[in-house]
Design a protein around this motif. Structure first.
Motif, PDB file in Angstrom:
ATOM      1  N   PHE A 272       0.851  -1.182   0.000  1.00  0.00           N
ATOM      2  CA  PHE A 272       0.000   0.000   0.000  1.00  0.00           C
ATOM      3  C   PHE A 272       0.890   1.237   0.000  1.00  0.00           C
ATOM      4  N   CYS A 273       0.302   2.362  -0.380  1.00  0.00           N
ATOM      5  CA  CYS A 273       1.021   3.627  -0.390  1.00  0.00           C
ATOM      6  C   CYS A 273       0.522   4.493   0.758  1.00  0.00           C
ATOM      7  N   GLU A 274       1.085   5.683   0.872  1.00  0.00           N
ATOM      8  CA  GLU A 274       0.675   6.590   1.946  1.00  0.00           C
ATOM      9  C   GLU A 274      -0.812   6.914   1.877  1.00  0.00           C
ATOM     10  N   ASN A 275      -1.306   7.269   0.682  1.00  0.00           N
ATOM     11  CA  ASN A 275      -2.718   7.623   0.581  1.00  0.00           C
ATOM     12  C   ASN A 275      -3.617   6.406   0.731  1.00  0.00           C
ATOM     13  N   GLY A 276      -3.136   5.237   0.342  1.00  0.00           N
ATOM     14  CA  GLY A 276      -3.902   4.027   0.594  1.00  0.00           C
ATOM     15  C   GLY A 276      -4.049   3.769   2.084  1.00  0.00           C
ATOM     16  N   ALA A 277      -2.964   3.995   2.835  1.00  0.00           N
ATOM     17  CA  ALA A 277      -3.034   3.828   4.287  1.00  0.00           C
ATOM     18  C   ALA A 277      -4.036   4.801   4.892  1.00  0.00           C
ATOM     19  N   LYS A 278      -4.074   6.028   4.372  1.00  0.00           N
ATOM     20  CA  LYS A 278      -5.044   7.008   4.871  1.00  0.00           C
ATOM     21  C   LYS A 278      -6.471   6.563   4.559  1.00  0.00           C
ATOM     22  N   ALA A 279      -6.693   6.052   3.350  1.00  0.00           N
ATOM     23  CA  ALA A 279      -8.038   5.608   2.971  1.00  0.00           C
ATOM     24  C   ALA A 279      -8.505   4.457   3.848  1.00  0.00           C
ATOM     25  N   VAL A 280      -7.609   3.505   4.092  1.00  0.00           N
ATOM     26  CA  VAL A 280      -7.956   2.370   4.936  1.00  0.00           C
ATOM     27  C   VAL A 280      -8.217   2.832   6.365  1.00  0.00           C
ATOM     28  N   ALA A 281      -7.368   3.718   6.876  1.00  0.00           N
ATOM     29  CA  ALA A 281      -7.515   4.194   8.245  1.00  0.00           C
ATOM     30  C   ALA A 281      -8.851   4.905   8.444  1.00  0.00           C
ATOM     31  N   GLU A 282      -9.257   5.708   7.475  1.00  0.00           N
ATOM     32  CA  GLU A 282     -10.527   6.420   7.602  1.00  0.00           C
ATOM     33  C   GLU A 282     -11.715   5.464   7.585  1.00  0.00           C
ATOM     34  N   GLU A 283     -11.612   4.368   6.827  1.00  0.00           N
ATOM     35  CA  GLU A 283     -12.719   3.418   6.785  1.00  0.00           C
ATOM     36  C   GLU A 283     -12.698   2.485   7.997  1.00  0.00           C
ATOM     37  N   ALA A 284     -11.524   2.080   8.425  1.00  0.00           N
ATOM     38  CA  ALA A 284     -11.408   1.138   9.543  1.00  0.00           C
ATOM     39  C   ALA A 284     -11.302   1.857  10.888  1.00  0.00           C
ATOM     40  N   THR A 285     -11.609   3.125  10.911  1.00  0.00           N
ATOM     41  CA  THR A 285     -11.511   3.933  12.124  1.00  0.00           C
ATOM     42  C   THR A 285     -12.369   3.368  13.260  1.00  0.00           C
ATOM     43  N   LEU A 286     -11.953   3.663  14.473  1.00  0.00           N
ATOM     44  CA  LEU A 286     -12.747   3.309  15.647  1.00  0.00           C
ATOM     45  C   LEU A 286     -13.746   4.404  16.018  1.00  0.00           C
ATOM     46  N   ARG A 287     -13.696   5.527  15.321  1.00  0.00           N
ATOM     47  CA  ARG A 287     -14.622   6.617  15.603  1.00  0.00           C
ATOM     48  C   ARG A 287     -16.007   6.275  15.042  1.00  0.00           C
ATOM     49  N   ARG A 288     -17.063   6.710  15.745  1.00  0.00           N
ATOM     50  CA  ARG A 288     -18.424   6.367  15.350  1.00  0.00           C
ATOM     51  C   ARG A 288     -19.333   7.597  15.362  1.00  0.00           C
ATOM     52  N   VAL A 289     -20.206   7.643  14.368  1.00  0.00           N
ATOM     53  CA  VAL A 289     -21.237   8.685  14.281  1.00  0.00           C
ATOM     54  C   VAL A 289     -22.567   8.018  14.615  1.00  0.00           C
ATOM     55  N   THR A 290     -23.049   8.257  15.810  1.00  0.00           N
ATOM     56  CA  THR A 290     -24.259   7.610  16.322  1.00  0.00           C
ATOM     57  C   THR A 290     -25.450   8.560  16.233  1.00  0.00           C
ATOM     58  N   PRO A 291     -26.655   8.077  16.531  1.00  0.00           N
ATOM     59  CA  PRO A 291     -27.803   8.991  16.576  1.00  0.00           C
ATOM     60  C   PRO A 291     -27.602  10.165  17.530  1.00  0.00           C
ATOM     61  N   ASP A 292     -26.840   9.977  18.598  1.00  0.00           N
ATOM     62  CA  ASP A 292     -26.574  11.083  19.517  1.00  0.00           C
ATOM     63  C   ASP A 292     -25.835  12.220  18.818  1.00  0.00           C
ATOM     64  N   PHE A 293     -24.941  11.862  17.900  1.00  0.00           N
ATOM     65  CA  PHE A 293     -24.230  12.893  17.144  1.00  0.00           C
ATOM     66  C   PHE A 293     -25.218  13.734  16.332  1.00  0.00           C
ATOM     67  N   PHE A 294     -26.121  13.070  15.632  1.00  0.00           N
ATOM     68  CA  PHE A 294     -27.091  13.807  14.812  1.00  0.00           C
ATOM     69  C   PHE A 294     -28.042  14.633  15.682  1.00  0.00           C
ATOM     70  N   ALA A 295     -28.362  14.134  16.859  1.00  0.00           N
ATOM     71  CA  ALA A 295     -29.213  14.904  17.766  1.00  0.00           C
ATOM     72  C   ALA A 295     -28.520  16.195  18.196  1.00  0.00           C
ATOM     73  N   ALA A 296     -27.201  16.147  18.308  1.00  0.00           N
ATOM     74  CA  ALA A 296     -26.447  17.321  18.746  1.00  0.00           C
ATOM     75  C   ALA A 296     -26.101  18.267  17.608  1.00  0.00           C
ATOM     76  N   HIS A 297     -26.263  17.813  16.360  1.00  0.00           N
ATOM     77  CA  HIS A 297     -25.838  18.624  15.217  1.00  0.00           C
ATOM     78  C   HIS A 297     -26.958  18.732  14.183  1.00  0.00           C
ATOM     79  N   PRO A 298     -27.738  19.791  14.219  1.00  0.00           N
ATOM     80  CA  PRO A 298     -28.744  20.001  13.179  1.00  0.00           C
ATOM     81  C   PRO A 298     -28.079  20.076  11.796  1.00  0.00           C
ATOM     82  N   VAL A 299     -28.879  19.840  10.774  1.00  0.00           N
ATOM     83  CA  VAL A 299     -28.334  19.882   9.415  1.00  0.00           C
ATOM     84  C   VAL A 299     -27.738  21.252   9.100  1.00  0.00           C
ATOM     85  N   ALA A 300     -28.338  22.299   9.621  1.00  0.00           N
ATOM     86  CA  ALA A 300     -27.792  23.636   9.395  1.00  0.00           C
ATOM     87  C   ALA A 300     -26.374  23.758   9.944  1.00  0.00           C
ATOM     88  N   ASP A 301     -26.109  23.071  11.061  1.00  0.00           N
ATOM     89  CA  ASP A 301     -24.763  23.068  11.621  1.00  0.00           C
ATOM     90  C   ASP A 301     -23.824  22.244  10.740  1.00  0.00           C
TER      91      ASP A 301
END
Length: 766
Positions: free
Chosen positions: A77-106
């Motif tokens: 893999f290359c540097e940008n491939g590692a970045k692409a994989v890292a962003e997809e395999a991330t441990l960070r999560r966007v849950t319903p609580d996130f959307f409740a805290a962030h209106p679409v306007a935000d």
């Protein structure tokens, strides 16, 4: 331990600028890759995941479509491939609580970088915005899959015509999901299947289909290793396809010479420090034998003059032109030759900004080469005259018999990892009748025969009220498309917008009256269905088809795979009247491949062949047999008039481009290490002499205003001027920030691809 996502958007109003780098990869690339992987995944997960990227028993990188050889490195893999994989395999999560805290306007105020950094979406989400002026909701709320599919079915069934629906596809969609999506769309009754190819390599497909009969490249990775001469035109491998640098290095070690044709000097082709070898890491290899710093849009003029000079050389040395090949395999030579002989040195020098010595040095390399490959990307495909330019490249190769010869041919370097496969699977608004006939026979349906909308026409249809439902399988349509203000206004007129996504992006904040986000598995995720663990397949930039197997537990138990989403949606919309076995397709993707093998030529015995490590290569008649399935039955020389952009006084020609910290519209960071930019993306690169003439001091701030025949003002505000060694008369800035400057109707002839690489701009200082 993986780090948390940023809570606030980084300030980008004062980017720092240093001298551009003169080498690519090496230790900085390794260090940056590991740092990003650790931040997103943690150390253990990063190691387990990255060691499976592009391996025969692993998963295909979700980044670019560059092929792998038979022998794979441990870290393939290359540097940008590692970045692409890292962003997809991330441990960070966007849950319903996130959307409740962030209106679409935000969300609409946030940068693409911030949105992407939040992590994987975990549940289906619904926004009921309501019609303009209504009292609809202001934020996404969780919704069940059953309700989500019912909403889409309700809106699709309410249309006056199937052609009021648009089914967009990103290049990361697997062969299996793409085949199901086009099957569903056609059984529903429309060919409205715009895709990201419409915005990138459509010009390549248009030109190659007409001249060679196959709209794909003709070379393999092994051909690159065997070439005598490789011309890299309008492409930046160091940032956009870093693994290509290894192939160029191997070709150089075997004796090949390389000519780069580009308005910008690029670190990757100046010197490549291969992180796979100790010597490469420290010393690196100079790849360029000749750098032709061409003026934006001058490539057709350059290749036309080279063709004239080849014909002139043939007067004293008949072997210069492959006369036997021309006589047996080509059509239209005399008309082409007359046009080429009329090429003018002075006009070519004006069009290209090159000097005579550089062109003559290039000619000498061409005449010494028995096996020549021309590689290109968006620098050739996104101009008004792009199709004519690529036809001229084909003329150049045909003259010396460089099609259907080992070590020679055309090499359009595709972007997204399965963008070529999606087209092969039938994602096309103008399908061939033979494909539709085979599809109808296999499934007992009647596909529509009239053409559908491509991307530009789809935006117009939304704007004009002729399309009302927009369904996107991946991608970031709003950010990727031209004429940002027009595109966003058009999207907001839709009754329903649907995005099948892994992560947040700008498109989720620009919605119709109703909007759905349908979270899906990524390439890195295990895909377990009722029939057991599944694989998907992809086709790389050189026509190799291979399997992809995720190795991670899905980001959420609420995710569905792309094939499952299409299958369930199709059943919800079409009901029991559909005889297509959608449930079986969801259960076992092998059953999808069985059907593909009976519909798509070249995929016979699909399941058995893709089970082989490394997969299989699709047939390519010009390469394999020197057979050209064109209207004439031969390879076609062409003789289009030479075109190039002309600039009014006080204006520059702007090309949009990627930074090194992004892949298409996915922004990994705010630096462009190779170009010396840190901490911001709103920069415009201008030749120092042009800047002095325009009174643009280095470090000053300016608005960019594009000029187009419709007289509409399109403005990108607040860009820092960077004096940079680009070609005279030219400027460059990052997209998607500058897509606002690209008029919707400024497109390539024939292909209708947005002309994002030749935008006339003026500067209004702040």
């Amino acid at each position: 331990m993986a780090s948390k996502p940023p809570s606030g958007d980084p300030v980008q109003d004062a980017p720092r600028v240093a001298a551009p780098r003169q080498s690519a990869a090496g230790l900085p690339a390794v260090a940056h890759s590991l740092r990003i992987a650790q931040q997103q995944m943690g150390v253990t997960r990063a190691a387990r995941t990255l060691l499976k990227v592009n391996q025969k028993d692993g998963f295909d990188c979700p980044g670019c479509a560059w092929p792998e050889g038979d022998h794979r490195h441990t870290a393939e893999f290359c540097e940008n491939g590692a970045k692409a994989v890292a962003e997809e395999a991330t441990l960070r999560r966007v849950t319903p609580d996130f959307f409740a805290a962030h209106p679409v306007a935000d969300l609409a105020t946030r940068s693409g970088y911030w949105l992407g950094q939040q992590g994987r979406i975990t549940q289906p989400m619904l926004l009921e915005r309501g019609e303009a002026g209504g009292d609809g909701g202001d934020r996404y709320e969780p919704v069940s899959w059953e309700r989500a599919f019912a909403i889409v079915a309700e809106e699709l069934r309410a249309l006056d015509s199937p052609d009021e629906a648009l089914f967009y596809t990103s290049g990361r969609t697997s062969n299996e999901a793409a085949f199901l999506l086009q099957l569903f769309a056609r059984e529903f009754g429309t060919n409205n299947l715009p895709d990201c190819s419409n915005m990138c390599h459509e010009s390549s497909g248009s030109a190659l289909s007409e001249t060679l009969g196959v709209g794909k490249g003709s070379v393999s990775l092994e051909d690159l290793h065997q070439a005598d001469l490789i011309i890299v035109a309008g492409q930046n491998p160091g940032t956009n396809h870093p693994r290509m640098l290894s192939a160029l290095e191997k070709a150089k070690s075997a004796g090949a010479r390389i000519i780069s044709v580009n308005p910008l000097p690029e670190a990757g082709t100046e010197r490549f420090k291969n992180p796979q070898t100790p010597q490469g890491m420290v010393r690196g290899a100079s790849l360029n034998d000749l750098f032709l710093q061409i003026r934006i849009g001058g490539d057709q003029a350059l290749f036309r003059l080279l063709n004239k000079l080849i014909l002139d050389a043939a007067r004293t040395d008949p072997t210069v032109v492959d006369e036997a090949f021309v006589a047996e395999h080509t059509h239209g030579f005399e008309e082409f030759a007359a046009a080429a002989r009329a090429a003018d040195w002075d006009e070519t020098l004006a069009a290209t900004g090159l000097d005579r010595d550089g062109i003559e040095r290039a000619l000498a390399m061409v005449l010494e080469s028995k096996r020549t490959i021309v590689c290109w990307a968006m620098g050739l495909t996104q101009h008004k005259h792009s199709v004519a330019t690529i036809r001229e490249v084909v003329n150049f190769l045909l003259l010396r018999g460089n099609i259907g010869r080992p070590g020679a041919g055309v090499c359009p370097v595709r972007g997204h990892s399965n963008v070529q496969g999606d087209r092969t699977m039938g994602i096309f608004e103008r399908p061939a009748p033979a494909f539709l006939d085979a599809l109808d026979r296999e499934f007992g349906i009647t596909s529509p025969r009239h053409h559908g909308y491509d991307v530009v026409r789809a935006i117009r249809a939304l704007r004009d009220g002729d399309a009302k439902v927009f369904f996107a399988m991946g991608g970031n349509f709003v950010a990727a498309s031209p004429d940002t203000e027009v595109t966003e206004a058009a999207m907001r007129t839709a009754r329903l917008t649907v995005h099948v996504s892994t992560k947040l992006n700008r498109s989720h904040a620009v919605t119709g009256a109703r909007a759905l986000i349908l979270p899906t598995l990524g390439r890195t995720d295990k895909d377990i269905q009722a029939g057991g663990r599944q694989i998907v397949t992809v086709e790389d930039s050189m026509g190799m088809v291979h399997a992809s197997r995720g190795n991670l537990a899905p980001a959420s138990p609420h995710l569905l795979s792309e094939p499952a989403i299409v299958a369930r949606l199709a059943r919800a919309v079409l009901g029991p009247a559909s005889l297509t076995p959608w449930e079986e397709f969801e259960k076992d993707y092998g059953s999808i491949r069985d059907r593909i093998s009976r519909v798509v030529p070249g995929f016979e015995d699909f399941n058995a062949r893709v089970a082989e490590p490394g997969g299989f290569q699709l047939p390519h008649a010009p390469r394999d047999e020197r057979r050209f399935p064109t209207a004439t039955g031969k390879a076609n020389f062409t003789a289009a008039p030479v075109e190039y952009p002309e600039l009014p006084p006080g204006r520059l020609l702007l090309q949009t481009l990627r930074s090194h910290d992004q892949y298409n519209t996915t922004i990994y960071g705010l630096d462009d290490r190779y170009r010396g930019i840190k901490g911001g993306r709103r920069v415009v690169l201008v030749n120092a002499e042009d800047a002095r003439e325009l009174d643009l001091a280095d470090g000053s701030y300016t608005d960019l205003v594009s000029e187009w025949r419709d007289g509409v003002e399109r403005r990108a505000r607040g860009f820092r001027v960077v004096h940079y060694p680009t070609a005279r008369g030219c400027a460059a800035a990052y997209y998607p920030e500058t897509n606002v400057l690209v008029p919707l109707d400024s497109t390539a002839d024939t292909s209708n691809t947005p002309a994002s690489k030749s935008v006339v701009v003026r500067f209004e200082r702040q």
